[in-house]
Design an enzyme around this catalytic site. Structure first.
Site, PDB file in Angstrom:
ATOM      1  N   CYS A 252     -31.761  -3.181  31.301  1.00 17.72           N
ATOM      2  CA  CYS A 252     -32.847  -4.167  31.360  1.00 17.72           C
ATOM      3  C   CYS A 252     -32.899  -4.975  30.052  1.00 17.72           C
ATOM      4  CB  CYS A 252     -34.164  -3.462  31.674  1.00 17.72           C
ATOM      5  SG  CYS A 252     -35.438  -4.613  32.181  1.00 17.72           S
TER       6      CYS A 252
ATOM      7  N   HIS B 238     -32.712  -0.656  36.799  1.00 11.15           N
ATOM      8  CA  HIS B 238     -32.987   0.601  36.101  1.00 11.15           C
ATOM      9  C   HIS B 238     -32.282   1.778  36.789  1.00 11.15           C
ATOM     10  CE1 HIS B 238     -36.083  -0.666  33.194  1.00 11.15           C
ATOM     11  NE2 HIS B 238     -36.280  -1.637  34.065  1.00 11.15           N
TER      12      HIS B 238
ATOM     13  N   GLU C 210     -32.095   4.733  35.819  1.00  7.98           N
ATOM     14  CA  GLU C 210     -32.795   5.997  35.562  1.00  7.98           C
ATOM     15  C   GLU C 210     -33.924   6.271  36.552  1.00  7.98           C
ATOM     16  OE1 GLU C 210     -33.042   3.224  33.995  1.00  7.98           O
ATOM     17  OE2 GLU C 210     -34.976   2.890  33.044  1.00  7.98           O
TER      18      GLU C 210
END
Ligand code: XMP
Length: 517
Positions: free
Chosen positions: A79, A167, A169
């Protein structure tokens, strides 16, 4: 030497999550503020740049000199991390027309790129950014797009440097773990040798060296962190560890007795101190929540200090501090906030050195270490419980009678959660207790009218509280089955003298909190 990934924290809310995902890949990582890269650490095998609340062109945006790490380690920017690297190398980052937030799907991606090995076509990714990369530097190439975002990911040509605007994660990114694994294992070369067993082996060896023949004292709370820390230290230094478990009178029903018994069975050298009278007397008439915490915090230090002084030659105070307590988080102003909370200034007061064997572990890792150490399941999977105990669940002043009522009601609720059988998402048998992050009963400072038999009653009301969460920072009220709530309500009203009304708290955090005080 334990190899590690460094996560440079630019202030994103998901930075800790990146850390947890990497650890789940059995790879050790450390989260450090963006400007504190450990340049002299030879064990670093790769670097991840996190997201940030800033735009790259904000005056106050967090910036680093990329040349100090570029070319030395494989780098992945996530990001803001991706936008920052593109921007600093001559790319263009502009406000996205509409904030790109939520689910998107990879439209095209370079399947042969090592970052995308085994990623599925049209895989869902999670976007959350107000800016977007509109042009990448000359020597970079776009390697993925979504319907809305042309440059969803890039790589610097012939270099181990990647950026993704989504993202990986976050759970909603379907192949996120795959992408992180590609980076950490294939690209950075992690040997994936970080495990509970290896942690125990190396930590026990370190503790032996650090503590030698010194005496150590540790405060047990009954919670998983301090218990695991104690068992680990016991393995390293045996009887040189003395544990002190203080009963402030605000624990759950029979908790002091049961937990003390557990500790003894684990072979710990533990002193149980019943100080409930002292605490009841000091709390008498105290109604303000923060005041209650202060009284209990100070009382705890007094009792602990007194007991510890009876021991001879103690040099160390051990604590079950875990990683999320230690990570320095960045505020939007750029100041580093240290959220480390130890037991109310004990080490300074006692002039002891601090030993924190779990300071590098996330909560789920602490539990894995507990398992590996052979600790009983019920001790490891225990819900979190606040230090001041039931004192912050009795609104208004505290009396032994109110504690008794709350203990009885709480015991019915918690035992009910432990007994209520359900299936988990994978279809395996479990119980409601394990599907809830934390639960308890609150004693409300009101009485209400009821009827029992032919009698009109005027008794206390209680609220049940159960939440789901992953870290207690945010929480949702648990959607417990109606039949279960009906049974618990009935049992409490029928069995707990003094309660004639049960309510269920359906507020989320934020804006509410988990505890009521
Ligand atoms: P809140 O109520 O802030 O709670 O949403 C978040 C988590 O912290 C626990 N908690 C405490 N733990 N001392 C503690 O040791 C305290 O004073 C305290 N207050 C809240 C709470 O139980 C939840 O797990």
């Amino acid at each position: 030497m334990q190899e590690k990934i460094i996560i440079l924290d630019f202030g994103s809310q998901t930075t800790q999550l990146i850390g947890r995902r990497i650890r789940e890949l059995d790879t050790y990582c450390e989260i450090v503020p963006y400007n504190k890269f450990p340049h002299n650490d030879p064990s670093v095998i790769g670097v991840i740049l996190s997201g940030s609340p800033f735009s790259v062109y904000d005056e106050n945006a967090f910036k680093i000199d990329l040349t100090t790490i570029r070319g030395k380690y494989p780098i992945l920017g996530i990001c803001y991390g991706a936008q920052f690297m593109a921007y600093m190398n001559g790319g263009k980052v502009e406000p996205a027309g509409t904030r790109e937030y939520g689910r998107a799907h990879l439209a095209q991606f370079e399947g042969k790129n090592p970052l995308f090995r085994n990623v599925r076509k049209h895989s869902q990714v999670w976007m959350s950014h107000g800016d977007t990369i509109t042009a990448i530097p000359d020597n970079f190439k776009a390697i993925a797009s979504t319907d809305k975002v042309a440059i969803a990911a890039y790589q610097a040509k012939n270099e181990k440097l990647w950026g993704v605007q989504f993202h990986p994660e976050v759970y909603h990114t379907e192949d996120g773990t795959r992408i992180l694994k590609n980076f950490v294992v294939d690209i950075c070369g992690s040997k994936q040798d970080w495990s509970a067993a290896s942690f125990i082996e190396s930590t026990v060896a370190q503790l032996k060296e650090q503590l030698g023949n010194d005496k150590v004292v540790l405060g047990l709370s009954g919670g998983v962190d301090s218990s695991v820390a104690a068992v680990l230290l016991n393995r390293a230094i045996g009887k040189n560890l003395t544990c002190i478990f203080v009963d402030h009178g605000m624990l759950r029903k029979n908790e002091f007795k049961n937990v003390l018994h557990d500790y003894e069975c684990l072979g710990l050298n533990v002193i149980g101190v019943d100080a409930s009278k002292k605490f009841f007397s000091e709390l008498s008439g105290v109604t303000e929540p923060e005041r209650k915490r202060k009284v209990i915090g100070k009382g705890f230090i007094d009792v602990f200090d007194e007991e510890a002084h009876k021991l001879k030659d103690v040099k160390w105070l051990a604590q079950g501090t875990i990683y999320p307590d230690c990570i320095e988080s960045l505020s939007i102003t750029g100041t580093v906030i240290k959220s480390h909370h130890n037991v109310g200034g004990l080490p300074e007061k006692m002039n002891l050195k601090l030993c924190e064997p779990l300071r590098l572990l996330f909560k789920d890792e602490v539990r894995r270490v507990g398992h590996q150490l052979g600790m009983p399941e019920h001790l490891i999977t225990r819900h979190p419980f606040p230090g001041p105990g039931l004192a912050v669940r009795i609104l208004g002043d505290i009396t032994p009678e109110k504690v008794r009522i709350l203990q009885d009601a709480d015991d019915i609720f918690i035992q009910g959660l432990r007994d209520w059988k359900v299936k988990d998402a994978q279809g395996n048998d479990t119980v409601l207790y394990h599907q809830v992050w934390q639960a308890g009963v609150i004693l409300l400072p009101i009485q209400s009218v009821g009827v029992m038999g032919d009698e009109r009653t005027y008794e206390q009301a209680v609220a049940l509280r159960a939440v789901t969460s992953t870290d207690a920072m945010t929480a949702d009220w648990a959607h417990l089955p109606y039949e279960f709530l009906a049974k618990v309500s009935n049992d409490i009203i029928n069995k707990v003298k003094g309660v004639n009304r049960v309510t269920y708290d359906i507020s989320s955090k934020p804006p509410s909190t988990i505890e009521w005080e």
